[in-house]
Design a protein around this motif. Sequence first.
Motif, PDB file in Angstrom:
ATOM      1  N   VAL A   1      12.991  14.018   3.756  1.00 48.59           N
ATOM      2  CA  VAL A   1      13.456  12.646   3.918  1.00 48.59           C
ATOM      3  C   VAL A   1      12.272  11.748   3.591  1.00 48.59           C
ATOM      4  O   VAL A   1      11.118  12.206   3.588  1.00 48.59           O
ATOM      5  CB  VAL A   1      13.954  12.405   5.374  1.00 48.59           C
ATOM      6  N   CYS A   2      12.561  10.482   3.260  1.00 50.52           N
ATOM      7  CA  CYS A   2      11.500   9.484   3.262  1.00 50.52           C
ATOM      8  C   CYS A   2      11.955   8.429   4.253  1.00 50.52           C
ATOM      9  O   CYS A   2      12.860   7.655   3.958  1.00 50.52           O
ATOM     10  CB  CYS A   2      11.277   8.868   1.877  1.00 50.52           C
ATOM     11  N   THR A   3      11.363   8.428   5.424  1.00 50.74           N
ATOM     12  CA  THR A   3      11.839   7.508   6.461  1.00 50.74           C
ATOM     13  C   THR A   3      11.502   6.065   6.114  1.00 50.74           C
ATOM     14  O   THR A   3      12.203   5.147   6.504  1.00 50.74           O
ATOM     15  CB  THR A   3      11.202   7.853   7.831  1.00 50.74           C
ATOM     16  N   LEU A   4      10.432   5.861   5.355  1.00 54.99           N
ATOM     17  CA  LEU A   4       9.979   4.504   5.065  1.00 54.99           C
ATOM     18  C   LEU A   4      10.777   3.860   3.935  1.00 54.99           C
ATOM     19  O   LEU A   4      11.094   2.682   3.980  1.00 54.99           O
ATOM     20  CB  LEU A   4       8.495   4.534   4.730  1.00 54.99           C
ATOM     21  N   CYS A   5      11.072   4.647   2.898  1.00 54.74           N
ATOM     22  CA  CYS A   5      11.797   4.059   1.767  1.00 54.74           C
ATOM     23  C   CYS A   5      12.561   5.152   1.048  1.00 54.74           C
ATOM     24  O   CYS A   5      13.581   5.596   1.552  1.00 54.74           O
ATOM     25  CB  CYS A   5      10.861   3.284   0.853  1.00 54.74           C
ATOM     26  N   SER A   6      12.098   5.598  -0.104  1.00 55.23           N
ATOM     27  CA  SER A   6      12.877   6.600  -0.835  1.00 55.23           C
ATOM     28  C   SER A   6      11.995   7.496  -1.684  1.00 55.23           C
ATOM     29  O   SER A   6      12.387   7.905  -2.776  1.00 55.23           O
ATOM     30  CB  SER A   6      13.914   5.910  -1.713  1.00 55.23           C
ATOM     31  N   CYS A   7      10.784   7.798  -1.202  1.00 60.70           N
ATOM     32  CA  CYS A   7       9.875   8.643  -1.981  1.00 60.70           C
ATOM     33  C   CYS A   7      10.537  10.001  -2.233  1.00 60.70           C
ATOM     34  O   CYS A   7      11.127  10.594  -1.338  1.00 60.70           O
ATOM     35  CB  CYS A   7       8.554   8.807  -1.242  1.00 60.70           C
ATOM     36  N   TYR A   8      10.387  10.489  -3.455  1.00 62.09           N
ATOM     37  CA  TYR A   8      11.207  11.590  -3.945  1.00 62.09           C
ATOM     38  C   TYR A   8      10.490  12.171  -5.158  1.00 62.09           C
ATOM     39  O   TYR A   8       9.855  11.422  -5.909  1.00 62.09           O
ATOM     40  CB  TYR A   8      12.555  10.982  -4.348  1.00 62.09           C
TER      41      TYR A   8
ATOM     42  N   GLY B   1      10.961   4.271 -11.496  1.00 56.31           N
ATOM     43  CA  GLY B   1      12.139   3.482 -11.232  1.00 56.31           C
ATOM     44  C   GLY B   1      12.294   3.082  -9.782  1.00 56.31           C
ATOM     45  O   GLY B   1      13.360   2.701  -9.354  1.00 56.31           O
ATOM     46  N   HIS B   2      11.224   3.178  -9.025  1.00 56.02           N
ATOM     47  CA  HIS B   2      11.255   2.926  -7.597  1.00 56.02           C
ATOM     48  C   HIS B   2      10.889   1.475  -7.392  1.00 56.02           C
ATOM     49  O   HIS B   2       9.742   1.106  -7.511  1.00 56.02           O
ATOM     50  CB  HIS B   2      10.230   3.866  -6.950  1.00 56.02           C
ATOM     51  N   GLY B   3      11.871   0.649  -7.148  1.00 59.27           N
ATOM     52  CA  GLY B   3      11.623  -0.787  -7.125  1.00 59.27           C
ATOM     53  C   GLY B   3      11.237  -1.278  -5.755  1.00 59.27           C
ATOM     54  O   GLY B   3      11.413  -0.579  -4.771  1.00 59.27           O
TER      55      GLY B   3
ATOM     56  N   GLY C   1       0.800  -1.217   0.000  1.00 56.84           N
ATOM     57  CA  GLY C   1       0.000   0.000   0.000  1.00 56.84           C
ATOM     58  C   GLY C   1       0.832   1.267   0.000  1.00 56.84           C
ATOM     59  O   GLY C   1       0.303   2.363  -0.045  1.00 56.84           O
ATOM     60  N   HIS C   2       2.138   1.136   0.040  1.00 54.60           N
ATOM     61  CA  HIS C   2       2.994   2.313  -0.008  1.00 54.60           C
ATOM     62  C   HIS C   2       3.847   2.175  -1.240  1.00 54.60           C
ATOM     63  O   HIS C   2       4.654   1.266  -1.350  1.00 54.60           O
ATOM     64  CB  HIS C   2       3.881   2.368   1.237  1.00 54.60           C
ATOM     65  N   HIS C   3       3.629   3.040  -2.193  1.00 56.84           N
ATOM     66  CA  HIS C   3       4.402   2.875  -3.416  1.00 56.84           C
ATOM     67  C   HIS C   3       4.800   4.216  -3.992  1.00 56.84           C
ATOM     68  O   HIS C   3       4.243   5.249  -3.668  1.00 56.84           O
ATOM     69  CB  HIS C   3       3.591   2.078  -4.436  1.00 56.84           C
TER      70      HIS C   3
HETATM   71 FE    FE Z   1       9.411   6.100  -0.064  1.00 57.45          FE
END
Ligand code: FE
Length: 218
Positions: free
Chosen positions: A119-126, A11-13, A4-6
């Motif tokens: 920042v994205c604490t969970l992954c790398s959202c940008y 290119g976000h694998g 549910g978090h994408h």
């Molecule tokens: Fe993220």
Amino acid sequence: MSDGHHDDGHGHGPNDHQPIGHHDEDTAAWERRSAAVQTLLVEQGLFTADDVRAQIEDWESRTPALGARLVARAWVDPGFMERLLADARGAVRELLEIDAGVPELVVLENTPAVHHVVVCTLCSCYPRAILGAPPAWYKGLTYRARAIADPRGVLGEFGLELPPDVEVRVVDSTADMRYLVLPERPAGTDSLREDELAELVTRDSMIGVARARQPSLA
Ligand code: FE
């Protein structure tokens, strides 16, 4: 993605979502799964292999130069600055004629009193549509953990010492909400043209771990 978090797909694998200590076998498994899904969708006629290639090319063409154009325009055009802060997607469409690619894009203005860090604490959202792929450190566990716990320490390691009276606000990106920092316009840039100003706007300054460059260093 099933958690549910994408990302916006730029290119976000799924590897970005894996816990500490994941192994190369996992990466290979994700790659096989991704290739299998793509093959199926192409077979179903939903898109062609050429569509995939074109989309990847488009993602790879996105660089921080796009974000820098937004910032430089905002510095020289107060009306645009207002629109950028109020409706970033609309301002991106207006100036760059591209889609911001995410449900919500918020531009945060740095001032002498307030400094924003993303920042994205969970992954790398940008905001990949306007900055391209994030730097490796942005995806790393160290930055993701420490940006929240010790933002001034992290900024210090990037060479940015903020006076104690400056408020540091750390914002956490999500799949649905991306942030772009609008850095302060450097002093002594009154005579610069908009394209010269854009040269001063670095990727890191739009993440908030640096200031815009001084013109003498440009
Ligand atoms: Fe993220």
